[in-house]
Structures are given as structure tokens and as C-alpha cells.
Design a protein around this motif. Sequence first.
Motif, mmCIF file in Angstrom:
data_model
loop_
_atom_site.group_PDB
_atom_site.id
_atom_site.type_symbol
_atom_site.label_atom_id
_atom_site.label_comp_id
_atom_site.label_asym_id
_atom_site.label_seq_id
_atom_site.Cartn_x
_atom_site.Cartn_y
_atom_site.Cartn_z
ATOM 1 N N MET A 1 0.837 -1.190 0.000
ATOM 2 C CA MET A 1 0.000 0.000 0.000
ATOM 3 C C MET A 1 0.872 1.240 0.000
ATOM 4 S SD MET A 1 -2.946 -1.112 2.741
ATOM 5 C CE MET A 1 -1.750 -1.790 3.887
ATOM 6 N N SER A 2 0.632 2.127 -0.934
ATOM 7 C CA SER A 2 1.405 3.360 -0.999
ATOM 8 C C SER A 2 0.544 4.551 -0.594
ATOM 9 C CB SER A 2 1.935 3.584 -2.417
ATOM 10 O OG SER A 2 2.579 4.846 -2.502
ATOM 11 N N PHE A 3 1.111 5.384 0.262
ATOM 12 C CA PHE A 3 0.460 6.630 0.654
ATOM 13 C C PHE A 3 1.347 7.805 0.253
ATOM 14 C CE2 PHE A 3 -1.516 3.467 3.336
ATOM 15 C CZ PHE A 3 -2.847 3.859 3.371
ATOM 16 N N GLN A 4 2.050 7.634 -0.858
ATOM 17 C CA GLN A 4 2.966 8.658 -1.331
ATOM 18 C C GLN A 4 2.255 10.001 -1.476
ATOM 19 O OE1 GLN A 4 6.217 7.615 -1.791
ATOM 20 N NE2 GLN A 4 6.726 9.796 -1.846
ATOM 21 N N VAL A 8 -1.540 12.694 6.369
ATOM 22 C CA VAL A 8 -2.287 11.934 7.362
ATOM 23 C C VAL A 8 -2.144 12.592 8.737
ATOM 24 C CG1 VAL A 8 -2.631 9.670 8.419
ATOM 25 C CG2 VAL A 8 -1.747 9.828 6.075
ATOM 26 N N VAL A 9 -3.271 12.900 9.358
ATOM 27 C CA VAL A 9 -3.279 13.430 10.723
ATOM 28 C C VAL A 9 -3.586 12.277 11.662
ATOM 29 C CG1 VAL A 9 -4.310 15.074 12.330
ATOM 30 C CG2 VAL A 9 -4.100 15.664 9.901
ATOM 31 N N VAL A 10 -2.666 11.984 12.568
ATOM 32 C CA VAL A 10 -2.861 10.886 13.519
ATOM 33 C C VAL A 10 -3.039 11.471 14.908
ATOM 34 C CG1 VAL A 10 -1.952 8.750 14.469
ATOM 35 C CG2 VAL A 10 -1.429 9.368 12.100
ATOM 36 N N ILE A 11 -4.254 11.370 15.422
ATOM 37 C CA ILE A 11 -4.556 11.824 16.779
ATOM 38 C C ILE A 11 -4.153 10.716 17.761
ATOM 39 C CG2 ILE A 11 -6.342 12.689 18.321
ATOM 40 C CD1 ILE A 11 -5.846 14.454 15.843
ATOM 41 N N GLY A 12 -3.528 11.096 18.859
ATOM 42 C CA GLY A 12 -3.062 10.094 19.814
ATOM 43 C C GLY A 12 -1.858 9.344 19.296
ATOM 44 N N ALA A 13 -0.917 10.097 18.696
ATOM 45 C CA ALA A 13 0.226 9.474 18.023
ATOM 46 C C ALA A 13 1.432 9.274 18.926
ATOM 47 C CB ALA A 13 0.641 10.333 16.823
ATOM 48 N N ALA A 22 1.213 5.815 12.768
ATOM 49 C CA ALA A 22 1.971 6.942 12.218
ATOM 50 C C ALA A 22 3.265 6.459 11.569
ATOM 51 C CB ALA A 22 2.270 7.954 13.324
ATOM 52 N N ILE A 23 3.951 5.564 12.234
ATOM 53 C CA ILE A 23 5.209 5.035 11.706
ATOM 54 C C ILE A 23 4.978 4.284 10.400
ATOM 55 C CG2 ILE A 23 7.066 3.372 12.144
ATOM 56 C CD1 ILE A 23 6.739 4.148 15.171
ATOM 57 N N LYS A 24 3.930 3.465 10.358
ATOM 58 C CA LYS A 24 3.640 2.701 9.146
ATOM 59 C C LYS A 24 3.212 3.611 7.999
ATOM 60 C CE LYS A 24 2.577 -1.800 11.193
ATOM 61 N NZ LYS A 24 3.446 -2.614 10.328
ATOM 62 N N PHE A 25 2.425 4.638 8.283
ATOM 63 C CA PHE A 25 2.045 5.591 7.238
ATOM 64 C C PHE A 25 3.292 6.260 6.658
ATOM 65 C CE2 PHE A 25 -2.433 5.849 8.917
ATOM 66 C CZ PHE A 25 -3.070 5.593 7.708
ATOM 67 N N ALA A 26 4.204 6.665 7.538
ATOM 68 C CA ALA A 26 5.435 7.320 7.083
ATOM 69 C C ALA A 26 6.271 6.372 6.232
ATOM 70 C CB ALA A 26 6.237 7.814 8.280
ATOM 71 N N GLU A 27 6.328 5.111 6.624
ATOM 72 C CA GLU A 27 7.087 4.121 5.850
ATOM 73 C C GLU A 27 6.507 3.938 4.447
ATOM 74 O OE1 GLU A 27 8.608 1.312 9.590
ATOM 75 O OE2 GLU A 27 6.869 0.721 8.396
ATOM 76 N N GLU A 28 5.202 4.204 4.315
ATOM 77 C CA GLU A 28 4.544 4.055 3.015
ATOM 78 C C GLU A 28 4.505 5.372 2.235
ATOM 79 O OE1 GLU A 28 3.577 1.310 1.592
ATOM 80 O OE2 GLU A 28 4.075 0.018 3.282
ATOM 81 N N GLY A 29 5.279 6.355 2.678
ATOM 82 C CA GLY A 29 5.429 7.592 1.923
ATOM 83 C C GLY A 29 4.539 8.744 2.317
ATOM 84 N N ASN A 44 9.896 11.158 20.278
ATOM 85 C CA ASN A 44 10.444 9.810 20.092
ATOM 86 C C ASN A 44 9.815 9.109 18.892
ATOM 87 O OD1 ASN A 44 12.170 10.028 22.307
ATOM 88 N ND2 ASN A 44 10.677 9.195 23.734
ATOM 89 N N VAL A 45 8.503 9.277 18.728
ATOM 90 C CA VAL A 45 7.825 8.683 17.578
ATOM 91 C C VAL A 45 8.293 9.356 16.294
ATOM 92 C CG1 VAL A 45 5.579 8.280 16.481
ATOM 93 C CG2 VAL A 45 5.818 8.034 18.961
ATOM 94 N N ALA A 46 8.477 10.666 16.355
ATOM 95 C CA ALA A 46 8.874 11.440 15.172
ATOM 96 C C ALA A 46 10.181 10.941 14.567
ATOM 97 C CB ALA A 46 8.992 12.918 15.527
ATOM 98 N N LYS A 47 11.064 10.415 15.407
ATOM 99 C CA LYS A 47 12.353 9.912 14.922
ATOM 100 C C LYS A 47 12.185 8.760 13.936
ATOM 101 C CE LYS A 47 14.671 11.157 19.268
ATOM 102 N NZ LYS A 47 15.311 10.633 20.507
ATOM 103 N N LYS A 48 11.018 8.113 13.977
ATOM 104 C CA LYS A 48 10.757 6.975 13.101
ATOM 105 C C LYS A 48 9.815 7.326 11.952
ATOM 106 C CE LYS A 48 11.132 3.933 17.138
ATOM 107 N NZ LYS A 48 10.446 2.916 17.977
ATOM 108 N N CYS A 49 9.528 8.621 11.814
ATOM 109 C CA CYS A 49 8.529 9.054 10.825
ATOM 110 C C CYS A 49 9.086 10.021 9.791
ATOM 111 C CB CYS A 49 7.340 9.698 11.534
ATOM 112 S SG CYS A 49 6.370 8.574 12.556
ATOM 113 N N GLY A 50 10.388 10.013 9.588
ATOM 114 C CA GLY A 50 10.968 10.898 8.587
ATOM 115 C C GLY A 50 10.984 12.341 9.056
ATOM 116 N N ASN A 51 10.166 13.175 8.431
ATOM 117 C CA ASN A 51 10.119 14.595 8.779
ATOM 118 C C ASN A 51 8.671 15.010 9.039
ATOM 119 O OD1 ASN A 51 11.030 17.215 9.202
ATOM 120 N ND2 ASN A 51 10.760 17.764 7.044
ATOM 121 N N PRO A 52 8.090 14.532 10.145
ATOM 122 C CA PRO A 52 6.672 14.795 10.395
ATOM 123 C C PRO A 52 6.446 16.183 11.002
ATOM 124 C CG PRO A 52 7.570 13.569 12.220
ATOM 125 C CD PRO A 52 8.696 13.721 11.214
ATOM 126 N N LEU A 53 5.191 16.584 11.008
ATOM 127 C CA LEU A 53 4.767 17.762 11.748
ATOM 128 C C LEU A 53 4.363 17.299 13.139
ATOM 129 C CD1 LEU A 53 3.872 20.766 11.961
ATOM 130 C CD2 LEU A 53 1.641 20.031 11.040
#
Length: 252
Positions: A1-4, A8-13, A22-29, A44-53
Motif C-alpha cells: 500500500m502506498s500513501f505517497q 495523514v493526521v494521527v490523533i493520539g500518536a 503513524a510510523i507505518k504511514f510514514a514508511e509508506e510515503g 520519540n515517535v517522530a524519529k521513526k517518521c521521517g520529517n513529520p509535523l
Amino acid sequence: MSFQDKVVVVIGASSGIGAAAAIKFAEEGAKVALVGRNQEKLNNVAKKCGNPLIIAADITKDEDAKRIIEETVRHFAKIDILINNAGTGSRTNIQDKSYIQIFDRIMNTNLRAMVVLTHLAAPHLVKTKGNIVNISSVAAYRVIIPESSAYCASKAGLDHFTRTVALELAPHGVRVNVINPGPVRTDIIENTTGVSKEEATASFDSMKTLTALSRVSEPEEVADLILFTASDKSKAIITGSSIVTDNGMLLK
């Protein structure tokens, strides 16, 4: 599945199911907006999500909910997917003096905040023909834990809210679904009861006997279902659905 290039807004992330999703969405682009109250956990989560907001916010406050949507659109220019995942719970008896106070707190987090965020995000999702995935519980179907009327009511309300909004937004090409997990190994027991990590682990282990498959889910397993539900793979068949993932808990 690609989310390039999907936003995606993840509440309670900051932990649990939200962090895993959130991590899986980031891995899918995907471009991910991480929302939670705990700044350190979000970092800490952001470190696994590329460059998130990263948005530290209390979703029970309307001004914070508005800020979440506005900051996401300002930063990414759009919203494609909203994951309403935050939740809380507490045991209380209907005869307790503090019952209404606890009821209001649970309903404000588990239901009202989800309604407010959906209301604010809907115009942006209409523009992108996006979708919403709400995270509920099997407690919407059955009373699993005694003295949990506020929690059960909030989750049942979220389920029916999902169905009504799915019908309203369907003409605009927006899908809305809800996922109902059974026991999932997260930090919710520690956060809501104040017990130690060891005690929480023992509690989750005891829950295995409540499921037909004698197991408790990991956050990543629920996250996989969230991504499928939010993806184009399900766009032709799934809207207004309550999708149970409980290892057979409702069977017992």
C-alpha cells in the motif's frame, strides 16, 4: 500500500496504536502530522517518521482542535486522512458521587473531541476525497469490564457517529469507518490506572483467556488494519463499517 504524498493526521500518536500507525504511514510515503499531549513521546515517535509535523495539543480543548487542523493545512497544504485514535477510560459506578465528572471527562475525550475534529477536517477531506478512520473498541458491542458504562457509551456513540457521518459525506467521495479492537498491548492501563508496567503486563496476559485465540494484539497489528482501511484497496467497498479486530473476544 502506498500513501505517497498523502497527508495523514494521527490523533493520539504519542504511543500505542497511534504511534504504530503513524510510523507505518510514514514508511509508506505519507506526510504525517503527529498529535498528542506528551511532547517527549511525540519526539520519540517522530524519529521513526521521517520529517513529520509535531503538534502537542489537548484535543478536548476546541482551540487546540482548531489549531491541529489549521497547522496541518498550513504546513502540508491539505489533509487526506484523519485517524481519530485518542481515548481514555476509568472504572466508576453509576452511584459514585464523582460519576458525572468522570463521565464527562471520558465522553469529552472519546467522543466529543472526535466529533469536533471531524467537523473541522471535513471541508478539507471533501477537497481531497479523503477518508476518516475512527478507533473505537469492542466495548461498543459488549460490556467487557464492570463499572465501565461511560467508556462503553462513548465507544458506542463513536460507532454510530461514524455511520451517520459516513452517509453524510459519501456523496462527496469521503469514506468514514471505525475499527473496534479488543485488548491491545499499549500503555493505556498504566496511564488510566497508575499501575506499574509489570502490573499492566500481567493484566494484558490475563486477558488472553477472554479471547477465542488466546492472544492479545500488538499495536502494529491494528495499525496494519488502519492502513488497509484508509488505503485505495478498500475504497470501493468500505464506508460506514465497524471493523472488529479482537482475536475472537466477542465470540466468548
